[in-house]
Scaffold this motif. Structure first.
Motif, PDB file in Angstrom:
ATOM      1  N   UNK A 119       0.780  -1.128   0.081  1.00  0.00           N
ATOM      2  CA  UNK A 119      -0.093   0.140  -0.103  1.00  0.00           C
ATOM      3  C   UNK A 119       1.095   1.161  -0.138  1.00  0.00           C
ATOM      4  N   UNK A 120       2.063   1.157  -0.100  1.00  0.00           N
ATOM      5  CA  UNK A 120       3.231   2.030  -0.415  1.00  0.00           C
ATOM      6  C   UNK A 120       3.141   3.244   0.892  1.00  0.00           C
ATOM      7  N   UNK A 121       3.054   2.469   2.061  1.00  0.00           N
ATOM      8  CA  UNK A 121       3.463   3.113   3.201  1.00  0.00           C
ATOM      9  C   UNK A 121       4.869   3.558   3.463  1.00  0.00           C
ATOM     10  N   UNK A 122       5.880   2.849   2.741  1.00  0.00           N
ATOM     11  CA  UNK A 122       7.171   3.357   2.639  1.00  0.00           C
ATOM     12  C   UNK A 122       7.758   3.145   4.233  1.00  0.00           C
ATOM     13  N   UNK A 123       7.149   2.371   4.927  1.00  0.00           N
ATOM     14  CA  UNK A 123       7.945   2.222   6.311  1.00  0.00           C
ATOM     15  C   UNK A 123       9.231   1.413   6.054  1.00  0.00           C
ATOM     16  N   UNK A 124       9.099   0.224   5.053  1.00  0.00           N
ATOM     17  CA  UNK A 124      10.411  -0.383   4.917  1.00  0.00           C
ATOM     18  C   UNK A 124      11.498   0.491   4.339  1.00  0.00           C
ATOM     19  N   UNK A 125      11.133   1.524   3.560  1.00  0.00           N
ATOM     20  CA  UNK A 125      12.158   2.368   3.143  1.00  0.00           C
ATOM     21  C   UNK A 125      12.916   3.160   4.045  1.00  0.00           C
ATOM     22  N   UNK A 126      11.872   3.977   4.835  1.00  0.00           N
ATOM     23  CA  UNK A 126      12.274   4.580   5.946  1.00  0.00           C
ATOM     24  C   UNK A 126      13.415   3.607   6.776  1.00  0.00           C
ATOM     25  N   UNK A 127      12.821   2.479   7.266  1.00  0.00           N
ATOM     26  CA  UNK A 127      13.805   1.697   8.177  1.00  0.00           C
ATOM     27  C   UNK A 127      14.907   1.451   7.525  1.00  0.00           C
ATOM     28  N   UNK A 185      11.953  -5.445   8.778  1.00  0.00           N
ATOM     29  CA  UNK A 185      10.607  -4.840   7.789  1.00  0.00           C
ATOM     30  C   UNK A 185       9.463  -5.712   7.707  1.00  0.00           C
ATOM     31  N   UNK A 186       9.534  -6.852   8.376  1.00  0.00           N
ATOM     32  CA  UNK A 186       8.441  -7.878   8.426  1.00  0.00           C
ATOM     33  C   UNK A 186       7.473  -7.492   9.361  1.00  0.00           C
ATOM     34  N   UNK A 187       8.206  -7.074  10.568  1.00  0.00           N
ATOM     35  CA  UNK A 187       7.282  -6.452  11.761  1.00  0.00           C
ATOM     36  C   UNK A 187       6.635  -5.420  11.144  1.00  0.00           C
ATOM     37  N   UNK A 188       7.523  -4.241  10.382  1.00  0.00           N
ATOM     38  CA  UNK A 188       7.025  -2.924  10.301  1.00  0.00           C
ATOM     39  C   UNK A 188       5.828  -3.094   8.925  1.00  0.00           C
ATOM     40  N   UNK A 200      15.187   0.076  27.118  1.00  0.00           N
ATOM     41  CA  UNK A 200      16.522   0.204  27.418  1.00  0.00           C
ATOM     42  C   UNK A 200      17.829  -0.855  26.648  1.00  0.00           C
ATOM     43  N   UNK A 201      17.187  -1.818  25.844  1.00  0.00           N
ATOM     44  CA  UNK A 201      18.450  -2.676  25.456  1.00  0.00           C
ATOM     45  C   UNK A 201      18.137  -2.525  23.795  1.00  0.00           C
ATOM     46  N   UNK A 202      16.693  -3.100  23.259  1.00  0.00           N
ATOM     47  CA  UNK A 202      16.706  -3.523  21.765  1.00  0.00           C
ATOM     48  C   UNK A 202      15.678  -2.349  21.212  1.00  0.00           C
ATOM     49  N   UNK A 203      15.090  -1.698  22.155  1.00  0.00           N
ATOM     50  CA  UNK A 203      13.930  -0.690  21.405  1.00  0.00           C
ATOM     51  C   UNK A 203      12.944  -1.808  20.914  1.00  0.00           C
ATOM     52  N   UNK A 204      12.584  -1.957  19.794  1.00  0.00           N
ATOM     53  CA  UNK A 204      11.703  -3.030  19.282  1.00  0.00           C
ATOM     54  C   UNK A 204      12.511  -3.493  18.092  1.00  0.00           C
ATOM     55  N   UNK A 205      13.840  -3.712  17.940  1.00  0.00           N
ATOM     56  CA  UNK A 205      14.370  -4.444  16.790  1.00  0.00           C
ATOM     57  C   UNK A 205      15.152  -5.566  17.335  1.00  0.00           C
TER      58      UNK A 205
END
Length: 686
Positions: free
Chosen positions: A147-155, A192-195, A250-255
């Motif tokens: 849907x062209x949200x571009x989350x993967x590109x920005x990540x 990018x899968x989660x995003x 504190x550690x990995x944020x969400x990655x």
């Protein structure tokens, strides 16, 4: 701070907050696809439309800053109609193939279409179709769903620091792709899968294997590196199906790294599921009783000083404590937790911890890397450094091998004697450290595993003291470990006199008769001479190949365990599945063996073991989250050799037994151009 009204409710937000953030703070949910808290604002999906007083049309709440006196409405008929219109446009070309989509049940588009979409479509024309794109062995693409949200590109650009993903074309002809359709050159590509809010990017190894509602979800801790990322283990029956990140600021944020996420298939292959005993040069299956009998027979002939143990990279504190107590019962204190040979002294915790803490990186304005490649040793930590560096908040210098860390680095060569030049104050790095408000030093295993590692550690401590990194309000001296067990082993005091060098020397000379190897797969077995090797582990890897007795243990997903990460954070991992076959939790193996050897350990359950563990590490008994450390003396003054600093790892995908057993990691290694024979990059690109 601006104060505004949202649906009549007054709310005050921080300066710079968007209307979407203000609505969330006030308790009103705003749908979104392109917006993500950790990425830059794109404002291109328009799903977050709201009405603003005196505005002629709806506004995108994610892109509009909150201002004093605004009146915002999120639930008017106009907002409802606008969102229905946006959703209708998003679904025009969407294939609506939920029954065969791995995102089903976890899909933002699915959820929001139900809550905010129309009941039926008015679109009768043919839908567009987009060719699938190749993004490597980890990410499966069905780009018709995009849907062209571009989350993967920005990540990729902002977090991973690689510009491998982008968009070609405009409007209806826009396609998200890797420009040359090659493997994404990042150790964080799986995020990018989660995003992805739809099923355009999904997990290739997990494809068509399970549905989210079939899985048992267990919160745990990652052991693929020393960061201790928060993870969720999803299992079905007695099989780990996938691993996902959990939020931990504190550690990995969400990655999480690709190895953390995808190496879990290695838990199925090359597993040790029963004991083995070497008879006339060949390993043969045995019962637990037979294996214990063989060990007892050998130990009877050995004196206490002829017994030793080595701790591997994935060991938990409970197993280390049990093995320590078992050896003590046999009269030996020779248990080595630094299997990589690092010159680290457990006497001073400040000399082996990441003292600034991982989150403390946010306060630093200059970091000097010494003998470390954080991109491979701790990809999530590297992403945090990269984000700060690209934003201009942090400058980075490096002494070590030149590697692409995905951000700008000032190189000072790979000669460790540069540390001595910095101490004179005339080196460029010295000027940068002196100028910095909160300087930070990160020393890696590439510097500490050398023969002169102790001298390098001493020089690094001297630099930290000279440039006032050890202040009351700031400790900028950091050691970045590459193994999950290392900080815990040092906290337990598992550092034998002379270290690994003395153990291998004595084993070759025949002065060591029996050696316990707890998951020690990175040790050169040939260097251990003819010592009787007892291997306790979960994979038929390097350590098991030359062992005389093999006792099958449990992997990190198969036991409750405590770990201490590189910053000294005490973390709990939990059992998601049971060990295969006759394999047992490691500490229970040592407890059972102690009975046979006549030195029964003084605990019968995990609670008792953890009480005993608390005697060695008081912070565990007190329920504290972090190890306490005070600045002390560490390292030994000596000559630093002119040998170049080399990376501590040669292949990110093959650093431990689980990863080496993983078919997915083997595919990644090949796709990223690592030679199967040498484990080094060949320069090819998959």
């Amino acid at each position: 701070m601006p104060t505004l009204k949202i649906n009549g409710k007054e709310v005050t937000v921080e300066a710079g907050a968007t209307i979407l953030q203000a609505c969330e703070q006030a308790g009103f949910e705003i749908p979104r696809f392109c917006y993500h808290e950790r990425l830059s604002i794109a404002g291109n999906c328009r799903m977050c439309l709201v009405e603003m007083e005196r505005s002629p049309k709806p506004i995108a709440s994610c892109a509009m800053p909150a201002a004093d006196g605004m009146a915002i409405y999120t639930d008017t008929p106009g907002v409802k109609k606008a969102r229905e219109g946006v959703m209708e446009f998003l679904l025009i070309n969407h294939p609506l193939d939920c029954p065969i989509c791995d995102q089903g049940g976890e899909c933002d588009l699915q959820d929001q279409a139900l809550l905010y979409g129309r009941g039926k479509t008015r679109y009768q024309e043919n839908k567009r179709a987009v060719e699938e794109k190749h993004m490597g062995p980890l990410v499966k693409t069905v780009m018709t769903r995009c849907i062209h949200c571009t989350r993967c590109i920005r990540f990729a650009t902002e977090v991973a620091g690689v510009e491998d993903i982008g968009a070609l074309g405009r409007g209806e002809h826009m396609e998200v792709t890797t420009y040359l359709e090659k493997t994404i050159d990042s150790e964080l590509s799986g995020n990018v899968i989660d995003l992805c809010p739809v099923g355009a990017l999904t997990s290739k190894p997990y494809a068509f294997t399970a549905r989210s509602w079939e899985l048992k979800k267990t919160e745990s801790i990652d052991v693929m590196d020393a960061l201790g990322s928060a993870i969720r283990v999803d299992s079905r029956g007695n099989e780990v199906m996938r691993i996902l990140p959990r939020l931990n600021e504190e550690v990995n944020e969400e990655w999480i790294s690709d190895k953390t996420r995808f190496a879990c298939d290695g838990l199925k292959y090359r597993r040790l599921d029963r004991p083995y005993v070497r008879v006339r040069g060949k390993l043969k299956e045995a019962t637990w009783g037979q294996a214990f009998k063989a060990i007892a027979k050998k130990l009877k002939r050995a004196k206490p000083k002829e017994i030793a143990g080595i701790i591997g990279d994935l060991s938990d504190l409970e197993a280390m404590k049990a093995l320590k107590d078992l050896l003590a019962g046999l009269g030996s204190k020779r248990l080595e937790g630094r299997s990589d040979g690092a010159a680290l002294d457990p006497a001073s915790r400040s000399g082996f911890l990441f003292n600034s803490t991982i989150a403390g990186l946010e306060q630093a304005d200059y970091v000097l890397l010494v003998g470390t490649n954080p991109r491979e040793e701790a990809p999530v930590l590297n992403a945090r450094i990269g984000r700060l560096a690209r934003a201009g908040a942090l400058k980075v210098g490096r002494i070590g091998a030149v590697e692409d860390l995905t951000y700008k680095v000032e190189d000072f060569g790979d000669d460790p004697r540069t540390l001595e030049q910095i101490l004179t104050g005339k080196h460029a790095a010295a000027r940068a450290l002196k100028k910095a408000r909160k300087p930070l030093l990160i020393v890696g295993m590439g510097a500490l595993r050398r023969r002169d590692g102790s001298a390098i550690l001493y020089a690094a401590r001297a630099i930290a003291e000279k440039f006032k990194m050890n202040r009351m309000d700031w400790n900028g001296f950091n050691v970045l470990h590459s193994a999950a067990s290392r900080a815990g082993a040092l906290a337990l005091g598992l550092a034998a006199k002379g270290g690994m060098e003395a153990i291998t020397r004595d084993a070759k000379a025949g002065k060591l008769k029996v050696l316990f190897l707890h998951g020690a797969d990175e040790v050169d077995l040939e260097a251990l001479g003819k010592a009787y090797l007892i291997y306790i582990g979960h994979h038929g890897d390097r350590g098991a190949e030359g062992a005389d007795v093999i006792l099958p243990g449990a992997a990190y997903t198969e036991k409750d365990g405590t770990y201490i990460n590189t910053e000294g954070r005490i973390q709990q991992g939990f059992r998601a599945i049971f060990p295969p076959g006759d394999a047992r939790e490691d500490w229970t193996i040592f407890r059972a063996l102690s009975e046979v050897l006549g030195c029964t350990l003084p605990y019968d359950d995990l609670a008792g073991l953890r009480r005993a563990l608390g005697e060695d590490i008081p912070e565990i008994a007190a329920g504290e989250a972090m190890l306490r450390s005070q600045w002390g003396k560490f390292g030994k003054k000596g000559k630093i050799a002119a040998l170049k600093l080399k990376p501590s790892q040669t292949n990110f995908y093959f650093t431990n037994a689980i990863a080496r057993a993983s078919k997915t990691m083997a595919e990644c290694s090949e796709a990223r151009g690592f030679s199967a024979s040498t484990n080094k990059r060949t320069g090819t690109d998959g």
